[in-house]
Design a protein around this motif. Structure first.
Motif, PDB file in Angstrom:
ATOM      1  N   TYR A  23       1.043  -1.200  -0.107  1.00  0.00           N
ATOM      2  CA  TYR A  23      -0.204  -0.016  -0.380  1.00  0.00           C
ATOM      3  C   TYR A  23       0.984   1.013   0.392  1.00  0.00           C
ATOM      4  O   TYR A  23       1.501   1.471   0.742  1.00  0.00           O
ATOM      5  CB  TYR A  23      -0.968   0.181   1.363  1.00  0.00           C
ATOM      6  CG  TYR A  23      -1.330   1.058   1.633  1.00  0.00           C
ATOM      7  CD1 TYR A  23      -2.596   1.554   1.057  1.00  0.00           C
ATOM      8  CD2 TYR A  23      -1.107   2.695   1.949  1.00  0.00           C
ATOM      9  CE1 TYR A  23      -3.662   3.156   1.401  1.00  0.00           C
ATOM     10  CE2 TYR A  23      -1.968   3.315   2.409  1.00  0.00           C
ATOM     11  CZ  TYR A  23      -2.931   4.077   1.996  1.00  0.00           C
ATOM     12  OH  TYR A  23      -3.799   4.679   1.726  1.00  0.00           O
ATOM     13  N   VAL A  24       0.813   2.329  -0.622  1.00  0.00           N
ATOM     14  CA  VAL A  24       1.272   3.787  -0.565  1.00  0.00           C
ATOM     15  C   VAL A  24      -0.066   4.382  -1.226  1.00  0.00           C
ATOM     16  O   VAL A  24      -1.229   4.088  -1.450  1.00  0.00           O
ATOM     17  CB  VAL A  24       2.445   3.681  -1.767  1.00  0.00           C
ATOM     18  CG1 VAL A  24       3.878   2.705  -1.914  1.00  0.00           C
ATOM     19  CG2 VAL A  24       2.042   3.136  -3.013  1.00  0.00           C
ATOM     20  N   MET A  25       0.147   5.363  -0.281  1.00  0.00           N
ATOM     21  CA  MET A  25      -1.053   6.861  -0.491  1.00  0.00           C
ATOM     22  C   MET A  25      -0.092   7.700  -2.166  1.00  0.00           C
ATOM     23  O   MET A  25       0.491   8.270  -2.883  1.00  0.00           O
ATOM     24  CB  MET A  25      -0.562   7.903   0.559  1.00  0.00           C
ATOM     25  CG  MET A  25      -2.123   9.519   0.748  1.00  0.00           C
ATOM     26  SD  MET A  25      -3.294   8.538   0.005  1.00  0.00           S
ATOM     27  CE  MET A  25      -3.304   7.945   2.556  1.00  0.00           C
ATOM     28  N   ALA A  26      -1.916   7.956  -2.824  1.00  0.00           N
ATOM     29  CA  ALA A  26      -1.752   8.723  -4.155  1.00  0.00           C
ATOM     30  C   ALA A  26      -1.469  10.254  -3.587  1.00  0.00           C
ATOM     31  O   ALA A  26      -1.876  10.896  -3.019  1.00  0.00           O
ATOM     32  CB  ALA A  26      -2.929   8.002  -4.730  1.00  0.00           C
ATOM     33  N   GLY A  27       0.002  10.143  -4.284  1.00  0.00           N
ATOM     34  CA  GLY A  27       0.458  11.402  -4.758  1.00  0.00           C
ATOM     35  C   GLY A  27       0.762  12.151  -3.230  1.00  0.00           C
ATOM     36  O   GLY A  27       1.532  13.069  -3.196  1.00  0.00           O
ATOM     37  N   ASP A  28       1.919  11.186  -2.466  1.00  0.00           N
ATOM     38  CA  ASP A  28       2.343  11.336  -1.444  1.00  0.00           C
ATOM     39  C   ASP A  28       3.760  10.768  -2.302  1.00  0.00           C
ATOM     40  O   ASP A  28       4.400   9.752  -2.374  1.00  0.00           O
ATOM     41  CB  ASP A  28       2.616  10.366  -0.557  1.00  0.00           C
ATOM     42  CG  ASP A  28       3.312  10.886   0.483  1.00  0.00           C
ATOM     43  OD1 ASP A  28       3.633  11.542   1.109  1.00  0.00           O
ATOM     44  OD2 ASP A  28       3.361   9.410   1.752  1.00  0.00           O
ATOM     45  N   PRO A  29       4.539  11.682  -2.049  1.00  0.00           N
ATOM     46  CA  PRO A  29       5.281  13.180  -1.385  1.00  0.00           C
ATOM     47  C   PRO A  29       4.627  14.369  -2.609  1.00  0.00           C
ATOM     48  O   PRO A  29       4.219  15.732  -2.037  1.00  0.00           O
ATOM     49  CB  PRO A  29       6.173  13.645  -0.914  1.00  0.00           C
ATOM     50  CG  PRO A  29       7.548  12.626  -1.481  1.00  0.00           C
ATOM     51  CD  PRO A  29       6.613  11.279  -1.873  1.00  0.00           C
ATOM     52  N   ASP A  30       4.369  14.249  -3.857  1.00  0.00           N
ATOM     53  CA  ASP A  30       3.966  14.480  -4.436  1.00  0.00           C
ATOM     54  C   ASP A  30       3.479  13.563  -5.868  1.00  0.00           C
ATOM     55  O   ASP A  30       3.737  12.267  -5.823  1.00  0.00           O
ATOM     56  CB  ASP A  30       5.176  15.491  -5.373  1.00  0.00           C
ATOM     57  CG  ASP A  30       6.244  14.848  -6.138  1.00  0.00           C
ATOM     58  OD1 ASP A  30       6.353  14.450  -6.845  1.00  0.00           O
ATOM     59  OD2 ASP A  30       7.569  14.786  -5.232  1.00  0.00           O
ATOM     60  N   PRO A  31       3.217  13.923  -6.779  1.00  0.00           N
ATOM     61  CA  PRO A  31       1.969  13.227  -7.908  1.00  0.00           C
ATOM     62  C   PRO A  31       3.346  12.617  -8.326  1.00  0.00           C
ATOM     63  O   PRO A  31       3.739  11.182  -8.875  1.00  0.00           O
ATOM     64  CB  PRO A  31       2.041  14.295  -8.600  1.00  0.00           C
ATOM     65  CG  PRO A  31       1.168  14.967  -8.004  1.00  0.00           C
ATOM     66  CD  PRO A  31       2.346  15.600  -7.150  1.00  0.00           C
ATOM     67  N   GLU A  32       4.566  13.237  -9.083  1.00  0.00           N
ATOM     68  CA  GLU A  32       5.331  12.802  -9.762  1.00  0.00           C
ATOM     69  C   GLU A  32       6.170  11.510  -9.107  1.00  0.00           C
ATOM     70  O   GLU A  32       6.771  10.429  -9.983  1.00  0.00           O
ATOM     71  CB  GLU A  32       6.366  13.369 -10.565  1.00  0.00           C
ATOM     72  CG  GLU A  32       5.750  14.234 -11.396  1.00  0.00           C
ATOM     73  CD  GLU A  32       4.800  13.486 -12.875  1.00  0.00           C
ATOM     74  OE1 GLU A  32       5.687  12.501 -12.984  1.00  0.00           O
ATOM     75  OE2 GLU A  32       3.801  14.092 -13.349  1.00  0.00           O
ATOM     76  N   LEU A  73      -2.309  15.794  -0.075  1.00  0.00           N
ATOM     77  CA  LEU A  73      -3.536  17.078   0.219  1.00  0.00           C
ATOM     78  C   LEU A  73      -3.125  17.981  -0.021  1.00  0.00           C
ATOM     79  O   LEU A  73      -3.199  18.898  -1.008  1.00  0.00           O
ATOM     80  CB  LEU A  73      -4.377  16.584   1.433  1.00  0.00           C
ATOM     81  CG  LEU A  73      -5.655  15.256   0.969  1.00  0.00           C
ATOM     82  CD1 LEU A  73      -6.027  15.563   2.384  1.00  0.00           C
ATOM     83  CD2 LEU A  73      -6.657  15.314   0.077  1.00  0.00           C
ATOM     84  N   LYS A  74      -2.083  18.240   0.530  1.00  0.00           N
ATOM     85  CA  LYS A  74      -1.471  19.540   0.731  1.00  0.00           C
ATOM     86  C   LYS A  74      -1.052  20.299  -0.889  1.00  0.00           C
ATOM     87  O   LYS A  74      -0.852  21.344  -0.905  1.00  0.00           O
ATOM     88  CB  LYS A  74       0.013  19.146   2.236  1.00  0.00           C
ATOM     89  CG  LYS A  74       1.322  20.902   1.423  1.00  0.00           C
ATOM     90  CD  LYS A  74       1.600  20.372   3.494  1.00  0.00           C
ATOM     91  CE  LYS A  74       2.578  22.211   3.199  1.00  0.00           C
ATOM     92  NZ  LYS A  74       3.103  21.669   4.596  1.00  0.00           N
ATOM     93  N   VAL A  75      -0.113  19.348  -1.501  1.00  0.00           N
ATOM     94  CA  VAL A  75       0.026  19.325  -2.779  1.00  0.00           C
ATOM     95  C   VAL A  75      -0.954  19.178  -4.234  1.00  0.00           C
ATOM     96  O   VAL A  75      -0.687  19.202  -5.265  1.00  0.00           O
ATOM     97  CB  VAL A  75       0.923  18.223  -3.814  1.00  0.00           C
ATOM     98  CG1 VAL A  75       2.210  18.599  -2.282  1.00  0.00           C
ATOM     99  CG2 VAL A  75       1.281  17.273  -3.087  1.00  0.00           C
ATOM    100  N   GLY A  76      -2.163  18.754  -3.484  1.00  0.00           N
ATOM    101  CA  GLY A  76      -3.128  19.155  -4.091  1.00  0.00           C
ATOM    102  C   GLY A  76      -3.602  18.293  -4.897  1.00  0.00           C
ATOM    103  O   GLY A  76      -4.207  17.444  -5.563  1.00  0.00           O
ATOM    104  N   GLN A  77      -3.354  16.898  -4.457  1.00  0.00           N
ATOM    105  CA  GLN A  77      -4.048  15.925  -4.845  1.00  0.00           C
ATOM    106  C   GLN A  77      -5.491  15.446  -4.408  1.00  0.00           C
ATOM    107  O   GLN A  77      -6.130  15.223  -3.756  1.00  0.00           O
ATOM    108  CB  GLN A  77      -3.014  14.395  -4.125  1.00  0.00           C
ATOM    109  CG  GLN A  77      -3.562  13.035  -4.575  1.00  0.00           C
ATOM    110  CD  GLN A  77      -2.634  12.990  -6.363  1.00  0.00           C
ATOM    111  OE1 GLN A  77      -1.896  13.695  -6.915  1.00  0.00           O
ATOM    112  NE2 GLN A  77      -3.018  11.652  -6.957  1.00  0.00           N
ATOM    113  N   THR A  78      -6.459  14.702  -6.285  1.00  0.00           N
ATOM    114  CA  THR A  78      -7.622  14.864  -6.768  1.00  0.00           C
ATOM    115  C   THR A  78      -7.811  13.602  -6.972  1.00  0.00           C
ATOM    116  O   THR A  78      -6.473  12.736  -7.018  1.00  0.00           O
ATOM    117  CB  THR A  78      -8.173  15.175  -6.813  1.00  0.00           C
ATOM    118  OG1 THR A  78      -7.730  15.219  -8.621  1.00  0.00           O
ATOM    119  CG2 THR A  78      -7.874  17.329  -6.610  1.00  0.00           C
ATOM    120  N   THR A  79      -9.010  13.073  -6.739  1.00  0.00           N
ATOM    121  CA  THR A  79      -9.131  11.882  -6.635  1.00  0.00           C
ATOM    122  C   THR A  79      -8.959  11.708  -8.408  1.00  0.00           C
ATOM    123  O   THR A  79      -8.837  10.809  -9.154  1.00  0.00           O
ATOM    124  CB  THR A  79     -11.148  11.727  -6.482  1.00  0.00           C
ATOM    125  OG1 THR A  79     -11.154  11.421  -5.333  1.00  0.00           O
ATOM    126  CG2 THR A  79     -11.262   9.987  -7.117  1.00  0.00           C
TER     127      THR A  79
END
Length: 279
Positions: A23-32, A73-79
């Motif tokens: 498991y990893v979080m989408a967008g963490d720590p940034d999208p790329e 969320l801080k870097v703007g990750q959305t669904t």
């Protein structure tokens, strides 16, 4: 979509071992960097990947995954952006199953029908929605199944034999056994009790049973793999990401290697059980 999951578990069975689910979080720590981590997981030894949908109120998650969600969320990750990352991952990896894991609120806001259509187009294989009990199957579970996705349900140490058939009724893909009571990443499971629980669940279903919550090392993964069809590791991987960040919370040159090193250790632990069985 369920075909990819079935094929992956079949391959692991042929190899005489449990599957490693990461498991990893989408967008963490940034999208790329998140995409780079996701793409590196299968090469490091992951069989199935869970991709977290960031949410502001993750009630089942411990501090590590909560912090990862806040960073995303801080870097703007959305669904929308999360589904785009899945699409980009799938373009380079046609075989590794991707499970989207999170809470119903972001899906509800997105719109169930639209979400299912976009998730299918992106190449997702199934969902774990931790705050939707069986009594709410019409909200999302049944539409997801009808659209061809796996809907993976959680069973816990408090899910007794009376409740278990209800939990399993519309479950597809695999059953996720939560090895501890409480939130993710906060305790080490009692491996003897976990093995007994897996055996009990298997008496009720032919689906693979995977075990998560509290698995932090290759040794832990090996213990769980002795009885389970799969081992889920999340908080330990998310912690590895967090420890690799620079003082401003940005990705560093060590971020992706920190994840792949840990995943390699976990995969080796699981495969050591297969080797001992073969011996």
């Amino acid at each position: 979509m369920t075909e990819r999951l079935a094929a992956r578990f079949a391959r692991c069975r042929e190899e005489g071992r449990a599957a490693l689910v990461t498991y990893v979080m989408a967008g963490d720590p940034d999208p790329e960097t998140s995409l780079a981590i996701l793409s590196a997981l299968p090469k490091a030894g992951a069989d199935i990947v869970e991709f977290g949908l960031p949410f502001t109120d993750p009630m089942a998650d411990g501090p590590a995954i909560q912090a990862a969600g806040l960073r995303a969320l801080k870097v703007g990750q959305t669904t929308v952006k999360t589904l785009d990352l899945v699409r980009r991952f799938r373009a380079g990896d046609p075989d590794t199953p991707v499970i989207l894991m999170g809470y119903f609120n972001p899906i509800y806001i997105y719109g169930v029908e639209r979400f299912l259509a976009d998730a299918k187009a992106a190449g997702a294989d199934g969902f774990i929605v931790v705050d939707l009990p069986p009594e709410m199957d019409e909200e999302f579970c049944l539409p997801a199944l009808q659209a061809g996705f796996a809907f993976i349900r959680l069973a816990t140490p408090t899910t007794d034999d009376e409740r278990l058939p209800t939990v399993l009724q519309n479950t597809a893909g695999f059953v996720y056994y939560v090895s501890i009571t409480g939130v993710t990443g906060m305790a080490t499971p009692d491996f003897g009790r976990v093995a007994a629980a897996v055996s009990r669940i298997k008496r009720h279903t032919e689906l693979p049973v995977v075990v998560g919550f509290g698995v932090k090392s290759g040794a832990h993964a090996a213990e769980v793999a002795k009885g389970a069809d799969g081992v889920v590791v999340g908080s330990a991987i998310v912690d590895a990401v967090a420890r690799s960040l620079d003082p401003e919370g940005r990705a560093s040159a060590t971020t992706v290697p920190a994840v792949t090193e840990l995943v390699g250790e976990l995969a080796a632990g699981i495969r050591s059980v297969a080797k001992s069985r073969a011996a």
